[in-house]
Write a protein that holds these residues in place. Sequence first.
Motif, PDB file in Angstrom:
ATOM      1  N   LEU A  86       7.628   1.808 -19.153  1.00 40.37           N
ATOM      2  CA  LEU A  86       8.332   2.830 -18.389  1.00 40.37           C
ATOM      3  C   LEU A  86       9.730   3.107 -18.923  1.00 40.37           C
ATOM      4  CD1 LEU A  86       7.404   1.928 -14.693  1.00 40.37           C
ATOM      5  CD2 LEU A  86       6.712   3.959 -15.953  1.00 40.37           C
ATOM      6  N   THR A  87      10.379   2.090 -19.441  1.00 36.00           N
ATOM      7  CA  THR A  87      11.781   2.227 -19.841  1.00 36.00           C
ATOM      8  C   THR A  87      12.001   2.271 -21.352  1.00 36.00           C
ATOM      9  OG1 THR A  87      12.088  -0.174 -19.814  1.00 36.00           O
ATOM     10  CG2 THR A  87      12.556   1.012 -17.761  1.00 36.00           C
ATOM     11  N   ASP A  88      10.930   2.053 -22.132  1.00 36.66           N
ATOM     12  CA  ASP A  88      11.063   1.986 -23.593  1.00 36.66           C
ATOM     13  C   ASP A  88      12.082   0.925 -24.005  1.00 36.66           C
ATOM     14  OD1 ASP A  88       9.190   3.965 -24.171  1.00 36.66           O
ATOM     15  OD2 ASP A  88      10.657   5.558 -23.902  1.00 36.66           O
ATOM     16  N   SER A  89      12.035  -0.202 -23.321  1.00 43.33           N
ATOM     17  CA  SER A  89      12.970  -1.304 -23.593  1.00 43.33           C
ATOM     18  C   SER A  89      12.201  -2.547 -24.041  1.00 43.33           C
ATOM     19  CB  SER A  89      13.784  -1.633 -22.337  1.00 43.33           C
ATOM     20  OG  SER A  89      14.464  -0.493 -21.857  1.00 43.33           O
ATOM     21  N   SER A  90      12.924  -3.557 -24.472  1.00 36.89           N
ATOM     22  CA  SER A  90      12.293  -4.813 -24.886  1.00 36.89           C
ATOM     23  C   SER A  90      11.997  -5.679 -23.658  1.00 36.89           C
ATOM     24  CB  SER A  90      13.205  -5.578 -25.837  1.00 36.89           C
ATOM     25  OG  SER A  90      14.366  -6.022 -25.156  1.00 36.89           O
ATOM     26  N   GLU A  91      11.115  -6.665 -23.836  1.00 34.91           N
ATOM     27  CA  GLU A  91      10.805  -7.595 -22.748  1.00 34.91           C
ATOM     28  C   GLU A  91      12.042  -8.370 -22.337  1.00 34.91           C
ATOM     29  OE1 GLU A  91       7.560 -10.229 -22.817  1.00 34.91           O
ATOM     30  OE2 GLU A  91       6.055  -8.705 -23.322  1.00 34.91           O
ATOM     31  N   ALA A  92      12.846  -8.771 -23.323  1.00 34.05           N
ATOM     32  CA  ALA A  92      14.060  -9.541 -23.017  1.00 34.05           C
ATOM     33  C   ALA A  92      15.007  -8.729 -22.142  1.00 34.05           C
ATOM     34  CB  ALA A  92      14.757  -9.955 -24.307  1.00 34.05           C
ATOM     35  N   THR A  93      15.151  -7.445 -22.447  1.00 37.31           N
ATOM     36  CA  THR A  93      16.029  -6.579 -21.648  1.00 37.31           C
ATOM     37  C   THR A  93      15.513  -6.449 -20.230  1.00 37.31           C
ATOM     38  OG1 THR A  93      16.720  -5.315 -23.592  1.00 37.31           O
ATOM     39  CG2 THR A  93      16.992  -4.249 -21.454  1.00 37.31           C
ATOM     40  N   ILE A  94      14.213  -6.253 -20.086  1.00 33.79           N
ATOM     41  CA  ILE A  94      13.621  -6.095 -18.753  1.00 33.79           C
ATOM     42  C   ILE A  94      13.766  -7.377 -17.942  1.00 33.79           C
ATOM     43  CG2 ILE A  94      11.442  -5.778 -17.500  1.00 33.79           C
ATOM     44  CD1 ILE A  94      12.729  -3.206 -18.598  1.00 33.79           C
ATOM     45  N   ARG A  95      13.560  -8.514 -18.567  1.00 31.76           N
ATOM     46  CA  ARG A  95      13.690  -9.791 -17.844  1.00 31.76           C
ATOM     47  C   ARG A  95      15.133  -9.993 -17.372  1.00 31.76           C
ATOM     48  NH1 ARG A  95       9.048 -12.620 -18.128  1.00 31.76           N
ATOM     49  NH2 ARG A  95       7.620 -12.121 -19.840  1.00 31.76           N
ATOM     50  N   ARG A  96      16.094  -9.582 -18.197  1.00 34.08           N
ATOM     51  CA  ARG A  96      17.503  -9.676 -17.776  1.00 34.08           C
ATOM     52  C   ARG A  96      17.775  -8.729 -16.607  1.00 34.08           C
ATOM     53  NH1 ARG A  96      18.586  -9.916 -23.410  1.00 34.08           N
ATOM     54  NH2 ARG A  96      19.077  -7.687 -23.435  1.00 34.08           N
ATOM     55  N   ASP A  97      17.211  -7.529 -16.674  1.00 36.58           N
ATOM     56  CA  ASP A  97      17.400  -6.567 -15.581  1.00 36.58           C
ATOM     57  C   ASP A  97      16.804  -7.095 -14.279  1.00 36.58           C
ATOM     58  OD1 ASP A  97      18.709  -4.721 -17.173  1.00 36.58           O
ATOM     59  OD2 ASP A  97      16.902  -3.586 -17.645  1.00 36.58           O
ATOM     60  N   ILE A  98      15.604  -7.656 -14.364  1.00 38.71           N
ATOM     61  CA  ILE A  98      14.952  -8.200 -13.169  1.00 38.71           C
ATOM     62  C   ILE A  98      15.790  -9.339 -12.593  1.00 38.71           C
ATOM     63  CG2 ILE A  98      12.961  -9.529 -12.347  1.00 38.71           C
ATOM     64  CD1 ILE A  98      11.220  -7.894 -14.257  1.00 38.71           C
ATOM     65  N   ALA A  99      16.299 -10.206 -13.461  1.00 37.00           N
ATOM     66  CA  ALA A  99      17.123 -11.325 -12.998  1.00 37.00           C
ATOM     67  C   ALA A  99      18.381 -10.823 -12.300  1.00 37.00           C
ATOM     68  CB  ALA A  99      17.496 -12.220 -14.181  1.00 37.00           C
ATOM     69  N   ALA A 100      19.026  -9.804 -12.871  1.00 41.33           N
ATOM     70  CA  ALA A 100      20.255  -9.257 -12.275  1.00 41.33           C
ATOM     71  C   ALA A 100      19.968  -8.615 -10.923  1.00 41.33           C
ATOM     72  CB  ALA A 100      20.872  -8.233 -13.223  1.00 41.33           C
ATOM     73  N   LEU A 101      18.873  -7.855 -10.825  1.00 42.52           N
ATOM     74  CA  LEU A 101      18.520  -7.199  -9.559  1.00 42.52           C
ATOM     75  C   LEU A 101      18.069  -8.209  -8.511  1.00 42.52           C
ATOM     76  CD1 LEU A 101      16.669  -4.100 -11.065  1.00 42.52           C
ATOM     77  CD2 LEU A 101      18.866  -4.080  -9.866  1.00 42.52           C
ATOM     78  N   HIS A 102      17.475  -9.309  -8.978  1.00 40.00           N
ATOM     79  CA  HIS A 102      17.080 -10.388  -8.066  1.00 40.00           C
ATOM     80  C   HIS A 102      18.326 -11.033  -7.447  1.00 40.00           C
ATOM     81  CE1 HIS A 102      14.715 -13.831  -6.589  1.00 40.00           C
ATOM     82  NE2 HIS A 102      15.717 -14.587  -7.026  1.00 40.00           N
ATOM     83  N   VAL A 103      19.333 -11.291  -8.267  1.00 40.25           N
ATOM     84  CA  VAL A 103      20.588 -11.877  -7.775  1.00 40.25           C
ATOM     85  C   VAL A 103      21.269 -10.935  -6.788  1.00 40.25           C
ATOM     86  CG1 VAL A 103      22.920 -12.580  -8.462  1.00 40.25           C
ATOM     87  CG2 VAL A 103      20.945 -13.323  -9.811  1.00 40.25           C
ATOM     88  N   GLN A 104      21.173  -9.634  -7.051  1.00 44.24           N
ATOM     89  CA  GLN A 104      21.769  -8.630  -6.159  1.00 44.24           C
ATOM     90  C   GLN A 104      20.933  -8.405  -4.896  1.00 44.24           C
ATOM     91  OE1 GLN A 104      22.402  -5.019  -8.451  1.00 44.24           O
ATOM     92  NE2 GLN A 104      23.220  -6.185 -10.183  1.00 44.24           N
ATOM     93  N   LYS A 105      19.767  -9.093  -4.824  1.00 44.48           N
ATOM     94  CA  LYS A 105      18.844  -8.984  -3.673  1.00 44.48           C
ATOM     95  C   LYS A 105      18.318  -7.568  -3.489  1.00 44.48           C
ATOM     96  CE  LYS A 105      21.066 -12.748  -1.277  1.00 44.48           C
ATOM     97  NZ  LYS A 105      20.505 -13.803  -0.594  1.00 44.48           N
ATOM     98  N   ARG A 106      18.099  -6.888  -4.631  1.00 46.19           N
ATOM     99  CA  ARG A 106      17.548  -5.536  -4.585  1.00 46.19           C
ATOM    100  C   ARG A 106      16.047  -5.543  -4.873  1.00 46.19           C
ATOM    101  NH1 ARG A 106      21.469  -1.925  -8.164  1.00 46.19           N
ATOM    102  NH2 ARG A 106      20.441  -0.215  -7.047  1.00 46.19           N
TER     103      ARG A 106
END
Length: 270
Positions: free
Chosen positions: A28-48
């Motif tokens: 969906l984002t044309d990004s790498s797996e590492a980038t997506i995992r970092r995004d998920i981790a950041a959004l998880h910390v933000q409780k989103r």
Amino acid sequence: MHEKERHRVILSAVQEKPVVTVPELVELTDSSEATIRRDIAALHVQKRLRRVRGGAEAINPPQFVGLAGRPFSVNEGLHAREKQAIAKEAVALCQDGEPIIINGGTTTFQMVHFLANRRMQVFTNSFPIAEHLLKHSKNTVMLSGGTIYREQNIILSPFDNDVTRNFYARRMFMGAQGLGPLGLMEADPLLIQAEQKLIDQADELVVLVDSSKFHRRSSLILCGLKRIATVITDSGIEDRHAAMLEGAGVNLVIAKVRPVVDAESASSSA
């Protein structure tokens, strides 16, 4: 895609499906797996959202499952100049008075600007296409019935007895998730079902895709290359992809994309 846009796409995706996997978000984002995992981790910390094994899920899971794919608002800004040039070539194929079908999408949406002075009979499943044509043209507009999917700005119905079966078109214009040797690809089964009904109502199928779509893949095939009459794309298409279309008997139209001229260059040339 910038981080803010990626986060928006990820949050939209988890609101449309119970669980979204990392590979799906990469697509969906044309990004790498590492980038997506970092995004998920950041959004998880933000409780989103909630991080789960292999992907993410919504804090409050959706009661109504939406469509797979990027939101209309995100896709609209990608390859914008190419989409405008492709849409212009598409409208050049049309004759005043003839009936056409325009499937919802950000490339097909660009057709509305070139239809402003036309008098066509237009059937569409796109809310923004219908709204724009009603406000800014004299075209006759007919909308399909069904559920409005807000993120994609599209109207879909899984039922056979809707108004789609009562409209005949000389041509149908549509985009796609991807285009390859097996044909047109889409991201969602409901999209496939609804679009196949529309294709059946048209003599010719005209596909509007920028050259990046030849590199995108999906597990769902909408139709084979033999069903496509014409593909309109930009000059970024590779020779091997052009040969693929030629071998299948598909007419290829290359849209001329206007180069970007910055203010400094324009002033110096003046």
